[in-house]
Design a protein around this motif. Sequence first.
Motif, PDB file in Angstrom:
ATOM      1  N   PRO A   1       0.453  -4.352   4.820  1.00 15.58           N
ATOM      2  CA  PRO A   1       0.599  -3.077   4.312  1.00 15.58           C
ATOM      3  C   PRO A   1       1.169  -2.302   3.761  1.00 15.58           C
ATOM      4  CG  PRO A   1      -1.386  -3.531   5.682  1.00 15.58           C
ATOM      5  CD  PRO A   1      -0.213  -3.766   5.688  1.00 15.58           C
TER       6      PRO A   1
ATOM      7  N   ARG B   1      -6.717  -4.792  -6.475  1.00 19.52           N
ATOM      8  CA  ARG B   1      -7.794  -4.479  -4.815  1.00 19.52           C
ATOM      9  C   ARG B   1      -9.222  -4.334  -5.798  1.00 19.52           C
ATOM     10  NH1 ARG B   1      -7.061  -2.704  -0.063  1.00 19.52           N
ATOM     11  NH2 ARG B   1      -4.928  -2.825   0.700  1.00 19.52           N
TER      12      ARG B   1
ATOM     13  N   ASP C   1       0.825  -1.636   0.461  1.00 21.00           N
ATOM     14  CA  ASP C   1      -0.058  -0.292   0.516  1.00 21.00           C
ATOM     15  C   ASP C   1       0.905   1.435   0.238  1.00 21.00           C
ATOM     16  OD1 ASP C   1      -2.046  -1.647   0.233  1.00 21.00           O
ATOM     17  OD2 ASP C   1      -2.392  -0.711   2.243  1.00 21.00           O
TER      18      ASP C   1
ATOM     19  N   LYS D   1      -5.639  -7.938  -1.490  1.00 19.38           N
ATOM     20  CA  LYS D   1      -5.093  -6.434  -0.544  1.00 19.38           C
ATOM     21  C   LYS D   1      -4.134  -6.947   0.205  1.00 19.38           C
ATOM     22  CE  LYS D   1      -8.601  -6.763   3.209  1.00 19.38           C
ATOM     23  NZ  LYS D   1      -9.221  -6.123   3.987  1.00 19.38           N
TER      24      LYS D   1
END
Length: 315
Positions: A292, A282, A229, A288
């Motif tokens: 992250p 995603r 992320d 996901k």
Amino acid sequence: MRVFIAGSTGVLGRRLVSEFSEHGHTVIGLTRDTNGDEIVEARGGEPRRGDLFDEASVVQAAEGADTIIHAATAIPTDSATPEAWELNDRVRTEGAEALTKAAVEVDADQYLQQSIVYVARQPDGSAYDESSVPNPVSWTQSALDAEKIAVEAGKKHGFDVSVLRCGNFYGADSYYTRADGKGLIRDERPIIEGTQETLVSYLHLDDAAKAFIAAAEATQSDLWHVVDDEPMSDAEYISILAEQLDTSVPGLISEEAACEAMGDITVELFANAWPTSNEKIRADLGWKPMYPTCQEGLMQVVDAWKSDGFLFDTE
């Protein structure tokens, strides 16, 4: 699903064998020797011998497969010169030729190609995505070539093709992650001067494997960027790892000195920004990352090292 995995004994491939087996799929792993057979069997797969540079052996090994995955690489560990990457180039492109040939011969429905998001890095270091024009360099051109081989074969012969461009891999059993850990413990892993704000897209190997599961089980095929992320600089990545290892943050080294110590390609990797996003995968597949950011991922890495005794006393 019957899944045939080339690269089944590598750091990603081992995870793929385990993940697909745990998801109830029948897994066939391409192997070259007894050690490879044992790695695949221990993770619930069926080993079959073959050589990516021998199309006939690959076709024979892939018999019965519905899905074929090219996760094989030969990233050099002992040298970072362009010549050292020649075998990896062959594995990517000749491997794609052999595996797409196998997909045709065994009448597979689906083909998944591993690639790297660096192939679309933008010259100005700006953020980019799956729609961005590729901008390959010498050591990523073969990854883009392999993508094209796979996509063109799928169009010609009627099987689905998905390309998963992955971020910069790290994991407890990764050669380069372990080298970073050893380097920090020995005070031999500096930060390249000028890279403190240069954003790199990272990906934990466990998350990469789960992305391949999501793609294989999906009802659509496409090109996806598989990254965590939050892109971060090599300087921040190494600082996080140093903190987890309870060592001092390393000092700086000039690009010139880094090229001599680490090789031009390694310096190129961290001195040029390549920030991209996982937004598309995603949205399309619901994937996901479990980790992250590298903050969470490197915590898991160091915990694993403590558990297996790597870098630490086992008492």
